[in-house]
Design an enzyme around this catalytic site. Structure first.
Site, PDB file in Angstrom:
ATOM      1  N   SER A  73       0.820  -1.228   0.000  1.00 32.96           N
ATOM      2  CA  SER A  73       0.000   0.000   0.000  1.00 32.96           C
ATOM      3  C   SER A  73       0.848   1.270   0.000  1.00 32.96           C
ATOM      4  O   SER A  73       0.424   2.299  -0.518  1.00 32.96           O
ATOM      5  CB  SER A  73      -0.947  -0.002   1.196  1.00 32.96           C
ATOM      6  OG  SER A  73      -0.213  -0.009   2.402  1.00 32.96           O
ATOM      7  N   ARG A 120      -4.984  -6.428  -6.407  1.00 31.71           N
ATOM      8  CA  ARG A 120      -5.332  -6.565  -4.990  1.00 31.71           C
ATOM      9  C   ARG A 120      -6.325  -5.494  -4.583  1.00 31.71           C
ATOM     10  O   ARG A 120      -6.156  -4.314  -4.915  1.00 31.71           O
ATOM     11  CB  ARG A 120      -4.061  -6.395  -4.163  1.00 31.71           C
ATOM     12  CG  ARG A 120      -4.237  -6.702  -2.682  1.00 31.71           C
ATOM     13  CD  ARG A 120      -2.974  -6.338  -1.927  1.00 31.71           C
ATOM     14  NE  ARG A 120      -2.854  -7.030  -0.663  1.00 31.71           N
ATOM     15  CZ  ARG A 120      -2.100  -6.604   0.337  1.00 31.71           C
ATOM     16  NH1 ARG A 120      -1.359  -5.503   0.222  1.00 31.71           N
ATOM     17  NH2 ARG A 120      -2.050  -7.284   1.475  1.00 31.71           N
ATOM     18  N   ARG A 126      -6.753   1.029   8.093  1.00 29.00           N
ATOM     19  CA  ARG A 126      -5.497   1.645   8.540  1.00 29.00           C
ATOM     20  C   ARG A 126      -4.480   1.749   7.401  1.00 29.00           C
ATOM     21  O   ARG A 126      -3.437   2.380   7.538  1.00 29.00           O
ATOM     22  CB  ARG A 126      -4.908   0.891   9.731  1.00 29.00           C
ATOM     23  CG  ARG A 126      -4.423  -0.489   9.439  1.00 29.00           C
ATOM     24  CD  ARG A 126      -3.819  -1.154  10.662  1.00 29.00           C
ATOM     25  NE  ARG A 126      -3.706  -2.590  10.464  1.00 29.00           N
ATOM     26  CZ  ARG A 126      -2.740  -3.183   9.778  1.00 29.00           C
ATOM     27  NH1 ARG A 126      -1.793  -2.475   9.228  1.00 29.00           N
ATOM     28  NH2 ARG A 126      -2.724  -4.497   9.649  1.00 29.00           N
ATOM     29  N   ASP A 244       5.587 -12.944   3.747  1.00 32.01           N
ATOM     30  CA  ASP A 244       5.120 -11.578   4.054  1.00 32.01           C
ATOM     31  C   ASP A 244       6.283 -10.609   4.230  1.00 32.01           C
ATOM     32  O   ASP A 244       6.096  -9.480   4.676  1.00 32.01           O
ATOM     33  CB  ASP A 244       4.209 -11.565   5.285  1.00 32.01           C
ATOM     34  CG  ASP A 244       3.552 -10.216   5.531  1.00 32.01           C
ATOM     35  OD1 ASP A 244       3.153  -9.565   4.552  1.00 32.01           O
ATOM     36  OD2 ASP A 244       3.451  -9.803   6.711  1.00 32.01           O
ATOM     37  N   ASN A 249       4.686  -2.822   8.730  1.00 32.47           N
ATOM     38  CA  ASN A 249       4.075  -2.406  10.002  1.00 32.47           C
ATOM     39  C   ASN A 249       4.366  -3.333  11.179  1.00 32.47           C
ATOM     40  O   ASN A 249       3.756  -3.196  12.232  1.00 32.47           O
ATOM     41  CB  ASN A 249       2.548  -2.258   9.855  1.00 32.47           C
ATOM     42  CG  ASN A 249       2.203  -1.192   8.841  1.00 32.47           C
ATOM     43  OD1 ASN A 249       2.676  -0.060   8.959  1.00 32.47           O
ATOM     44  ND2 ASN A 249       1.425  -1.532   7.836  1.00 32.47           N
TER      45      ASN A 249
HETATM   46  C1  0GY Z   1       0.744  -7.377   4.386  1.00 30.65           C
HETATM   47  C2  0GY Z   1       0.043  -6.709   5.470  1.00 30.65           C
HETATM   48  C3  0GY Z   1       0.011  -5.378   5.723  1.00 30.65           C
HETATM   49  C4  0GY Z   1       0.378  -4.366   4.827  1.00 30.65           C
HETATM   50  C5  0GY Z   1       0.188  -4.384   3.493  1.00 30.65           C
HETATM   51  O1  0GY Z   1       0.066  -3.373   1.439  1.00 30.65           O
HETATM   52  C6  0GY Z   1       0.399  -3.243   2.607  1.00 30.65           C
HETATM   53  O2  0GY Z   1       0.873  -2.206   3.063  1.00 30.65           O
HETATM   54  O3  0GY Z   1      -0.267  -5.449   2.903  1.00 30.65           O
HETATM   55  C7  0GY Z   1      -0.495  -4.941   7.032  1.00 30.65           C
HETATM   56  O4  0GY Z   1      -0.096  -3.873   7.489  1.00 30.65           O
HETATM   57  O5  0GY Z   1      -1.301  -5.680   7.627  1.00 30.65           O
HETATM   58  O6  0GY Z   1       0.274  -8.351   3.842  1.00 30.65           O
HETATM   59  O7  0GY Z   1       1.827  -6.950   4.030  1.00 30.65           O
END
Ligand code: 0GY
Length: 293
Positions: A73, A120, A126, A244, A249
């Site tokens: 993200s 996705r 958040r 992962d 985070n």
């Molecule tokens: C993950 C989980 C997280 C973050 C993201 O795209 C992202 O920033 O997916 C999360 O913070 O739970 O799968 O990487």
């Protein structure tokens, strides 16, 4: 937000378990490098660079053959960092993009040529400002042949998303199993709701990922293993696995990737199950041409 966070282990242990030959890490990300691939103005966290060289070094250290890189993200809908990593992988990575739902056919074709095989939809408040279901549905109807949709949501909105998911006309992959409360056990309400979802159509896959995120009791992640083992046993054709990395985070509880890999034989105790989890299922989704060759 100014501080750039580090959420990955500086020196992960070497796992005792050696992954099946051809194993795919089907959920990981890259961050930057920021000088070439700046983070989105809407990013909810700013990580230190964790680029393809680091990812591929980890892949080799852990004994994996391939990666599926999911656009994080913090890079918004500019998929350049993900595409750069795929291009550097020598054919050993494919990816999942995050797109503006108004993306053109040519834009989707360019992503396909860059190794993207799906998009996705992120429903975590958040992490993203808005998740327009109507627009998501529209773009899911005009994806290139063979693509799928990856969805990230938390267990408390699974039921609310059911009709939306039912309407998506391509296979679905659920990130981190939709974040069930694993402390409820294998027959708890969250795992039961997940099983109902999987039972609802033949083309839903779940990522049996993130004991570090899902098991509040922490390492050795016993609740995760107890809840997820039966799921892998009952749905061997619907499960995927990933590190992962670089664990967005998770800076306050950075997991050791070697320990994460050592969870695999705990949730998939036979070689046949592990081959499905790590090779057969992800290859069918991400490199189907090799399976069909
Ligand atoms: C993950 C989980 C997280 C973050 C993201 O795209 C992202 O920033 O997916 C999360 O913070 O739970 O799968 O990487």
């Amino acid at each position: 937000m100014s501080e750039r966070i580090v959420s990955w282990h500086p020196d992960p242990s070497r796992p005792r378990y050696v992954p099946s030959p051809g194993a795919v890490d089907a959920h990981c990300h890259v961050f930057g490098p920021q000088v070439r691939f700046p983070f989105s103005a809407k990013a909810k966290y700013l990580p230190q660079d964790a680029g393809p060289d680091m990812l591929f070094a980890l892949r080799d250290r852990l004994g994996f053959a391939r990666n599926v890189i999911v656009q994080a993200s913090c890079h918004g809908t500019d998929n350049s960092a993900t595409l750069n990593a795929i291009a550097k992988s020598g054919g050993r990575a494919r990816g999942i993009a995050v797109v503006d739902p108004a993306i053109s056919e040519q834009g989707l074709a360019a992503l396909h040529n860059g190794g993207i095989r799906g998009i996705r939809f992120n429903f975590l408040k958040r992490l993203i400002d808005d998740a327009p279901k109507d627009k998501f549905l529209e773009v899911s109807k005009r994806l290139p042949q063979g693509w799928h949709v990856v969805i990230y949501f938390e267990a408390n909105i699974l039921e609310e998303l059911r009709s939306f998911m039912d309407a998506i006309p391509v296979p679905l992959v659920i990130d981190h199993m939709g974040r069930p409360d694993v402390a409820q056990g294998p027959d708890g309400p969250d795992m039961r709701a997940l099983r109902r979802l999987i039972d609802s159509r033949p083309d839903i896959y779940v990522k049996t990922t993130c004991p570090d995120r899902l098991d509040a009791a922490g390492y050795p992640w016993k609740d995760f293993i107890r809840a997820v083992g039966p799921l892998v046993a009952d749905y061997p054709n619907r499960v995927l696995w990933g590190t992962d990395w670089p664990h967005p985070n998770m800076q306050d509880a950075v997991p050791d990737d070697g320990r994460l890999v050592d969870v695999i034989p705990r949730i998939a105790p036979t070689d046949a199950l592990r081959r499905k989890l790590l090779v057969i299922n992800p290859m069918a989704l991400y490199w189907p041409e090799e399976r069909d060759a």
